[in-house]
Write a protein that holds these residues in place. Sequence first.
Motif, mmCIF file in Angstrom:
data_model
loop_
_atom_site.group_PDB
_atom_site.id
_atom_site.type_symbol
_atom_site.label_atom_id
_atom_site.label_comp_id
_atom_site.label_asym_id
_atom_site.label_seq_id
_atom_site.Cartn_x
_atom_site.Cartn_y
_atom_site.Cartn_z
ATOM 1 N N SER A 153 11.997 48.052 31.901
ATOM 2 C CA SER A 153 12.843 47.398 30.910
ATOM 3 C C SER A 153 12.173 46.114 30.461
ATOM 4 O O SER A 153 11.395 45.509 31.205
ATOM 5 N N ILE A 154 12.471 45.714 29.242
ATOM 6 C CA ILE A 154 11.933 44.478 28.701
ATOM 7 C C ILE A 154 13.033 43.805 27.883
ATOM 8 O O ILE A 154 13.830 44.487 27.235
ATOM 9 N N ALA A 155 13.071 42.494 27.958
ATOM 10 C CA ALA A 155 14.073 41.727 27.205
ATOM 11 C C ALA A 155 13.378 40.951 26.096
ATOM 12 O O ALA A 155 12.315 40.359 26.307
ATOM 13 N N TYR A 156 13.976 40.970 24.931
ATOM 14 C CA TYR A 156 13.513 40.203 23.778
ATOM 15 C C TYR A 156 14.625 39.222 23.398
ATOM 16 O O TYR A 156 15.393 39.480 22.471
ATOM 17 N N PRO A 157 14.704 38.120 24.123
ATOM 18 C CA PRO A 157 15.765 37.164 23.777
ATOM 19 C C PRO A 157 15.379 36.326 22.573
ATOM 20 O O PRO A 157 14.201 36.060 22.322
ATOM 21 N N GLY A 158 16.378 35.922 21.838
ATOM 22 C CA GLY A 158 16.160 34.983 20.745
ATOM 23 C C GLY A 158 16.040 33.577 21.310
ATOM 24 O O GLY A 158 15.507 33.379 22.404
ATOM 25 N N VAL A 159 16.562 32.620 20.606
ATOM 26 C CA VAL A 159 16.503 31.230 21.043
ATOM 27 C C VAL A 159 17.524 31.008 22.151
ATOM 28 O O VAL A 159 18.699 31.335 22.007
ATOM 29 N N ILE A 160 17.048 30.470 23.264
ATOM 30 C CA ILE A 160 17.904 30.215 24.417
ATOM 31 C C ILE A 160 18.168 28.719 24.501
ATOM 32 O O ILE A 160 17.263 27.909 24.291
ATOM 33 N N PRO A 174 21.739 30.839 28.668
ATOM 34 C CA PRO A 174 20.929 31.553 29.666
ATOM 35 C C PRO A 174 21.712 32.618 30.424
ATOM 36 O O PRO A 174 21.173 33.692 30.727
ATOM 37 N N ASP A 175 22.992 32.362 30.713
ATOM 38 C CA ASP A 175 23.773 33.353 31.461
ATOM 39 C C ASP A 175 24.044 34.608 30.629
ATOM 40 O O ASP A 175 24.206 35.693 31.184
ATOM 41 N N THR A 176 24.047 34.487 29.312
ATOM 42 C CA THR A 176 24.189 35.664 28.446
ATOM 43 C C THR A 176 22.989 36.584 28.608
ATOM 44 O O THR A 176 23.129 37.806 28.726
ATOM 45 N N ILE A 177 21.805 35.987 28.632
ATOM 46 C CA ILE A 177 20.576 36.762 28.831
ATOM 47 C C ILE A 177 20.590 37.407 30.218
ATOM 48 O O ILE A 177 20.294 38.594 30.373
ATOM 49 N N ALA A 178 20.944 36.625 31.227
ATOM 50 C CA ALA A 178 20.945 37.124 32.609
ATOM 51 C C ALA A 178 21.896 38.310 32.764
ATOM 52 O O ALA A 178 21.536 39.313 33.398
ATOM 53 N N ARG A 179 23.081 38.215 32.189
ATOM 54 C CA ARG A 179 24.041 39.319 32.298
ATOM 55 C C ARG A 179 23.496 40.596 31.655
ATOM 56 O O ARG A 179 23.643 41.696 32.199
ATOM 57 N N ALA A 180 22.859 40.458 30.498
ATOM 58 C CA ALA A 180 22.307 41.636 29.819
ATOM 59 C C ALA A 180 21.181 42.262 30.630
ATOM 60 O O ALA A 180 21.082 43.492 30.732
ATOM 61 N N VAL A 181 20.326 41.442 31.219
ATOM 62 C CA VAL A 181 19.219 41.958 32.032
ATOM 63 C C VAL A 181 19.754 42.651 33.281
ATOM 64 O O VAL A 181 19.323 43.761 33.617
ATOM 65 N N PHE A 182 20.713 42.033 33.969
ATOM 66 C CA PHE A 182 21.279 42.658 35.173
ATOM 67 C C PHE A 182 21.997 43.956 34.832
ATOM 68 O O PHE A 182 21.922 44.926 35.592
ATOM 69 N N GLN A 192 15.060 50.147 29.431
ATOM 70 C CA GLN A 192 15.685 49.714 28.186
ATOM 71 C C GLN A 192 14.879 48.625 27.512
ATOM 72 O O GLN A 192 14.165 47.872 28.168
ATOM 73 N N GLU A 193 15.042 48.516 26.205
ATOM 74 C CA GLU A 193 14.594 47.370 25.444
ATOM 75 C C GLU A 193 15.850 46.582 25.113
ATOM 76 O O GLU A 193 16.752 47.103 24.455
#
Length: 123
Positions: free
Chosen positions: A34-41, A61-69, A78-79
Amino acid sequence: ASTYCASKGGVKLLHESMRREVASRYNAKNIQFSIAYPGVINTGLFKGLDLGQFFLPNLRPDTIARAVFAALGSGKGQEIYLPKLGSILPLTYMLPMGVRSKIINVIAGGDTAMSTFSGHVKY
Protein backbone atom coordinates in the motif's frame (compact mmCIF):
# COMPACT_ATOMS: atom_id res chain seq x y z
CA ALA A 1 9.30 22.21 -3.78
CA SER A 2 11.28 20.41 -6.50
CA THR A 3 13.24 18.20 -4.09
CA TYR A 4 10.07 17.32 -2.18
CA CYS A 5 8.27 16.38 -5.40
CA ALA A 6 11.25 14.36 -6.61
CA SER A 7 11.31 12.32 -3.40
CA LYS A 8 7.56 11.62 -3.66
CA GLY A 9 8.03 10.52 -7.26
CA GLY A 10 10.87 8.23 -6.23
CA VAL A 11 8.77 6.60 -3.51
CA LYS A 12 5.93 6.03 -6.00
CA LEU A 13 8.26 4.30 -8.47
CA LEU A 14 9.92 2.25 -5.73
CA HIS A 15 6.46 1.10 -4.58
CA GLU A 16 5.47 0.08 -8.11
CA SER A 17 8.75 -1.72 -8.72
CA MET A 18 8.67 -3.65 -5.43
CA ARG A 19 5.01 -4.61 -5.85
CA ARG A 20 5.62 -6.03 -9.31
CA GLU A 21 8.94 -7.68 -8.49
CA VAL A 22 7.66 -9.46 -5.38
CA ALA A 23 4.60 -10.74 -7.24
CA SER A 24 6.36 -11.88 -10.42
CA ARG A 25 9.94 -12.73 -9.52
CA TYR A 26 9.21 -14.32 -6.16
CA ASN A 27 5.68 -15.47 -6.95
CA ALA A 28 4.55 -13.98 -3.63
CA LYS A 29 1.10 -12.85 -4.72
CA ASN A 30 -0.14 -12.95 -1.13
CA ILE A 31 2.15 -10.06 -0.15
CA GLN A 32 0.33 -6.77 -0.58
CA PHE A 33 1.73 -3.25 -0.85
CA SER A 34 0.00 0.00 0.00
CA ILE A 35 1.07 3.57 -0.58
CA ALA A 36 -0.36 6.84 0.71
CA TYR A 37 -0.48 10.06 -1.29
CA PRO A 38 -1.42 12.67 1.28
CA GLY A 39 -2.02 16.26 0.34
CA VAL A 40 -0.93 19.09 2.60
CA ILE A 41 -0.70 18.00 6.22
CA ASN A 42 -1.06 20.46 9.09
CA THR A 43 2.55 20.25 10.24
CA GLY A 44 5.44 22.70 10.29
CA LEU A 45 6.76 21.25 7.04
CA PHE A 46 3.91 22.88 5.11
CA LYS A 47 3.67 26.12 7.08
CA GLY A 48 2.39 28.93 4.89
CA LEU A 49 1.68 26.71 1.88
CA ASP A 50 -1.63 27.73 0.33
CA LEU A 51 -3.21 25.25 -2.07
CA GLY A 52 -6.72 26.53 -1.51
CA GLN A 53 -9.01 24.91 1.00
CA PHE A 54 -11.82 23.93 -1.36
CA PHE A 55 -10.12 21.36 -3.60
CA LEU A 56 -7.11 20.48 -1.43
CA PRO A 57 -7.81 21.24 2.23
CA ASN A 58 -5.03 20.94 4.80
CA LEU A 59 -5.31 17.57 6.52
CA ARG A 60 -4.79 16.67 10.13
CA PRO A 61 -2.09 14.04 10.79
CA ASP A 62 -4.62 11.77 12.53
CA THR A 63 -6.77 11.78 9.38
CA ILE A 64 -3.84 10.37 7.42
CA ALA A 65 -3.04 7.84 10.16
CA ARG A 66 -6.62 6.55 10.29
CA ALA A 67 -6.71 6.04 6.51
CA VAL A 68 -3.37 4.20 6.52
CA PHE A 69 -4.39 1.93 9.42
CA ALA A 70 -7.71 1.17 7.72
CA ALA A 71 -5.89 0.19 4.52
CA LEU A 72 -3.43 -2.00 6.40
CA GLY A 73 -6.28 -3.60 8.33
CA SER A 74 -8.08 -4.50 5.12
CA GLY A 75 -5.30 -6.88 4.09
CA LYS A 76 -5.47 -5.55 0.51
CA GLY A 77 -2.88 -3.47 -1.28
CA GLN A 78 -4.19 0.03 -1.81
CA GLU A 79 -3.34 3.45 -3.15
CA ILE A 80 -4.58 5.93 -0.57
CA TYR A 81 -5.30 9.42 -1.91
CA LEU A 82 -6.08 12.11 0.62
CA PRO A 83 -8.07 14.12 -0.07
CA LYS A 84 -9.96 11.82 -2.44
CA LEU A 85 -9.79 14.43 -5.21
CA GLY A 86 -6.08 13.63 -5.44
CA SER A 87 -6.95 10.35 -7.12
CA ILE A 88 -7.72 12.18 -10.38
CA LEU A 89 -4.32 13.91 -10.55
CA PRO A 90 -2.54 10.94 -12.22
CA LEU A 91 -5.08 11.21 -15.04
CA THR A 92 -3.82 14.70 -15.85
CA TYR A 93 -0.60 13.17 -17.21
CA MET A 94 -2.57 12.03 -20.25
CA LEU A 95 -3.14 15.69 -21.15
CA PRO A 96 -0.78 18.05 -22.94
CA MET A 97 1.59 19.83 -20.56
CA GLY A 98 -0.03 23.25 -21.03
CA VAL A 99 -3.51 21.93 -20.23
CA ARG A 100 -2.18 19.99 -17.24
CA SER A 101 -0.48 23.13 -15.89
CA LYS A 102 -3.71 25.13 -16.18
CA ILE A 103 -5.66 22.45 -14.32
CA ILE A 104 -3.06 22.31 -11.53
CA ASN A 105 -3.11 26.10 -11.28
CA VAL A 106 -6.91 26.10 -10.87
CA ILE A 107 -7.04 23.23 -8.38
CA ALA A 108 -3.92 23.96 -6.33
CA GLY A 109 -2.66 27.41 -7.26
CA GLY A 110 0.36 25.75 -8.87
CA ASP A 111 2.23 28.95 -9.72
CA THR A 112 1.45 30.89 -6.53
CA ALA A 113 1.08 28.27 -3.79
CA MET A 114 4.67 28.67 -2.60
CA SER A 115 4.52 32.48 -2.37
CA THR A 116 3.55 32.36 1.33
CA PHE A 117 5.47 29.19 2.20
CA SER A 118 7.60 29.46 5.35
CA GLY A 119 7.94 25.81 6.38
CA HIS A 120 11.07 23.69 6.21
CA VAL A 121 13.58 25.46 3.98
CA LYS A 122 17.05 24.33 5.22
CA TYR A 123 19.04 21.91 3.05
